[in-house]
Design an enzyme around this catalytic site. Structure first.
Site, short mmCIF file in Angstrom:
data_model
loop_
_atom_site.label_atom_id
_atom_site.label_comp_id
_atom_site.label_asym_id
_atom_site.label_seq_id
_atom_site.Cartn_x
_atom_site.Cartn_y
_atom_site.Cartn_z
N CYS A 269 -14.52 -2.60 4.13
CA CYS A 269 -13.58 -1.79 3.34
C CYS A 269 -14.25 -1.27 2.08
O CYS A 269 -13.83 -0.26 1.52
CB CYS A 269 -12.35 -2.61 2.99
SG CYS A 269 -11.38 -3.11 4.43
N GLY A 270 -15.29 -1.96 1.63
CA GLY A 270 -16.05 -1.49 0.48
C GLY A 270 -17.11 -0.46 0.82
O GLY A 270 -17.84 0.01 -0.06
N ARG B 121 0.85 -1.20 0.00
CA ARG B 121 0.00 0.00 0.00
C ARG B 121 0.88 1.25 0.00
O ARG B 121 1.84 1.35 0.76
CB ARG B 121 -0.90 0.01 1.23
CG ARG B 121 -1.80 1.24 1.33
CD ARG B 121 -2.62 1.23 2.60
NE ARG B 121 -3.61 0.16 2.57
CZ ARG B 121 -3.92 -0.61 3.61
NH1 ARG B 121 -3.29 -0.46 4.76
NH2 ARG B 121 -4.85 -1.55 3.50
N GLY C 199 -16.34 -7.70 1.15
CA GLY C 199 -16.23 -9.13 1.40
C GLY C 199 -16.50 -9.58 2.81
O GLY C 199 -16.73 -10.76 3.05
N ARG D 167 -3.88 2.40 16.77
CA ARG D 167 -4.70 1.81 15.71
C ARG D 167 -4.59 2.71 14.48
O ARG D 167 -4.00 3.79 14.53
CB ARG D 167 -6.16 1.71 16.18
CG ARG D 167 -7.05 0.75 15.43
CD ARG D 167 -6.73 -0.72 15.68
NE ARG D 167 -7.87 -1.57 15.28
CZ ARG D 167 -8.14 -1.93 14.04
NH1 ARG D 167 -7.38 -1.48 13.05
NH2 ARG D 167 -9.16 -2.72 13.78
N LYS D 168 -5.20 2.30 13.39
CA LYS D 168 -5.17 3.13 12.19
C LYS D 168 -5.96 4.41 12.41
O LYS D 168 -6.82 4.50 13.29
CB LYS D 168 -5.72 2.37 10.99
CG LYS D 168 -7.19 2.02 11.07
CD LYS D 168 -7.61 1.26 9.81
CE LYS D 168 -9.08 0.87 9.86
NZ LYS D 168 -9.48 0.12 8.66
#
Length: 624
Positions: free
Chosen positions: A546-547, A158, A541, A276-277
């Site tokens: 994430c989508g 990424r 998914g 965390r992110k």
């Protein structure tokens, strides 16, 4: 060059409480200071700061630094060295990932990657012999995510692409980087205007990293517990309704996080050990192409009601996860839309988040939980107090009233005039964001020919060619790359708005394959119904979303389903989905949190009729 009793000024990674070192510092410490580039002459102490990071001018005594906090691999402080003792103590007792970071600091992972790569190339070891914690955790700091289930030994890499702007040379480099991997060597445009390279091997990673850095890009601090890609307006600088040009701000924020202000190299340890992110989005217009409502920090442009100065209303805490999905909350804050104000706000929030957020339960290690813990008003007060402690003259005021005039969010695909005379932007559809090697080279060639080599990515996983001469549009639209393959400009209102996560082809978390299914789904629905506006269909998914299915008009989330087997007559487990309806983006953003249908099989004969009914009942579609 410095005598033992010289007085020097030290800038210690942006910390406000640095010191001036006076006399008799140790030889070892002096060596580290020179290696890290920390020593500067007194005459430079008040020089204009590089990279937009304010230089601190306090003093550092030899006793202040613990040499064990300096990485022998990088010559820089470790990410852990910036944490308060209380945070270190919590991390030491924290989640397995926190313990792994404490045992082996992630900020030096890239050095290990280079060494492992050398050994693999020279036959001294194989990738299977790499320490598991490195493969599956630490390497993420450098942007390498091991796809251990689908493609063992291979990584998704990424990048960081602030504001989603790339050029033709970079696009060709992506193609060259993944071409050796054959059919699984592809690139994905992400829902954060970012780029992901698929199927990278450890032995190739250093060459790719070096190539990125040579092209002013990086993969460092793009995954694991780091600030993710800076999302901005894809129309920055070419929009007649623009309120703020987000390009400078996104680049400045990117450098704050991932550019070392001391050495000028990529990788900033100050922000190298977050819990965390963390996501930041800067919107440039009322369209909110950045989707600020699902980011930890969202900046929405709004003029000051009294002075007319352009600034940002601040919203915080938006995120999606397997346990909780939440839209950002209004914290009643407005800041001017200048570089200093934006950097100061984000730095203050990041400092609080880094030092105070959860270190044991990763599902709760997101900013929203910290806001919940404080309460909105108290969290706002803590942020303002932190900003004031930096003494940078930043004004923080109450939220300003948003415009009330009617406004319709504009589309990005297709040909649209720019405010620059004789210029247009051309939005190109990239089905589900997936790019193959030849397509990347075609895009690069087209960009060189028509848009000065510039390519812009969107959170809808498409791209824009800016600054195209109006007189050349007809020629551009006839290019074989846009008429004979998967890419296109004038596409259907459904297929052009399909978004998809990675899916089970590469992602170990996905319950279903999404890329292929979503692309085919969009095409088939175009043949079945007619709609009068773009209908955004997102497929993800797994529940991590994430989508971003909760944002979509129609969202499909991978889930268990059962279907009668015609031979045995028994209900058998099959790939399936939950269906969400009614998500909104833009000024009237809304998350659809509860599915209207569950356990729907993905098979065409089962899913298509359900979607056609939804399109007809909810969106006015007409069957063809």
């Amino acid at each position: 060059p410095f005598p033992p009793e010289a007085q020097v000024t030290v800038h210690f990674y942006g910390q406000e409480d640095s010191y001036t070192m006076v006399s008799m510092y140790s030889v070892a410490l002096k060596r580290w200071l020179f290696t890290a580039g920390l020593l500067i002459s007194s005459s430079e102490a008040f020089a204009p700061p590089k990279f937009g990071v304010a230089r601190s001018t306090s003093v550092l005594t030899a006793a202040t630094l613990d040499e064990t906090d300096v990485s022998a691999k990088t010559g820089k402080p470790t990410g852990t060295s910036f944490l308060p003792e209380e945070t270190v103590e919590r991390a030491t007792k924290g989640s397995p990932i926190e313990k792994a970071k404490m045992k082996k600091d992630a900020t030096s992972a890239w050095v290990d990657i280079y060494e492992y790569a050398r050994k693999i190339r020279e036959g001294e070891m194989t990738w299977e012999e790499i320490e598991k914690a490195d493969m599956d955790t630490r390497f993420k700091y450098a942007g390498l995510l091991h796809r251990n289930k689908a493609t063992p030994g291979r990584f998704m890499m990424r990048l960081k692409v602030p504001n989603g702007i790339v050029n033709s040379d970079q696009m060709r480099f992506y193609a060259d980087s993944v071409e050796p991997y054959g059919d699984i060597g592809v690139v994905d445009i992400t829902t954060r205007q970012n780029i992901q390279l698929r199927s990278v091997t450890v032995e190739d990673a250093p060459t790719i990293i070096d190539g990125l850095h040579a092209r002013n890009q990086t993969s460092f601090q793009s995954a694991l517990d780091n600030v993710r890609n800076m999302v901005g307006s894809p129309l920055a600088g070419i929009d007649d309704k623009e309120l703020v040009d987000t390009r400078e701000l996104c680049n400045a924020l990117n450098d704050l996080i991932s550019l070392d202000p001391v050495t000028g190299t990529r990788g900033n340890p100050r922000w190298g050990n977050l819990p965390r992110k963390f996501n930041i989005a800067v919107s440039g217009s009322r369209d909110d192409y950045a989707h600020t409502h699902i980011n930890d920090i969202g900046l929405n442009p709004c003029a000051h009601a009294e002075t007319g100065e352009m600034g940002f209303n601040v919203i915080l805490g938006g995120f999606m996860s397997i346990k909780r999905v939440a839209s950002s909350v209004d914290v009643n804050m407005w800041i001017p839309a200048d570089r200093n104000s934006v950097l100061t706000l984000c730095e203050a929030i990041l400092r609080i988040f880094r030092d105070e957020s959860e270190r044991k339960n990763r599902q709760k290690a997101r900013l929203m939980y910290l806001i919940d813990q404080y309460g909105i008003e108290d969290f706002r007060a803590a942020v303002v107090k932190e900003m004031e402690s930096y003494d940078r003259g930043v004004t923080v005021e109450e939220k300003q009233p948003a415009p009330t005039e009617p406004f319709e969010r504009r589309e990005l695909l297709g040909v649209h005039k720019q405010p620059q005379e004789g210029k247009v932007r051309v939005g190109v559809h990239v089905p589900v964001g997936r790019l193959h090697v030849e397509e990347m080279r075609q895009i690069a060639d087209i960009a060189d020919k028509y848009s000065g080599g510039e390519i812009r990515l969107t959170v809808e996983q498409n791209l824009i060619l800016p600054n195209v001469d109006e007189s050349e549009v007809d020629e551009l639209l006839k290019e074989p790359a846009l008429t004979e393959g998967r890419l296109g400009v004038n596409v259907g209102l459904i297929e052009g708005s399909v978004v998809s996560c990675t899916g089970s082809q590469f992602c170990p978390l996905a319950l279903i394959e999404t890329k292929v299914n979503a692309e085919e789904l969009g095409k088939k629905l175009e043949t079945l119904v007619t709609v009068d506006r773009p209908i955004r269909i997102h497929m993800t998914g797994c529940p991590n979303s994430c989508g971003q299915v909760q944002c979509a008009d129609i969202g499909l989330m991978g889930a268990p389903a059962r279907k009668k087997d015609p031979e045995s007559g028994k209900n058998m487990a099959v790939p399936g989905c939950k269906i969400f309806v009614g998500g909104k983006i833009g000024e009237e953003s809304h998350l659809s949190l509860d599915p209207i249908k569950t356990g729907v099989p993905l098979a065409e004969e089962d899913l298509l009729p359900v979607l056609v009914d939804i399109l007809k009942s909810e969106f006015g579609a007409v069957e063809k």
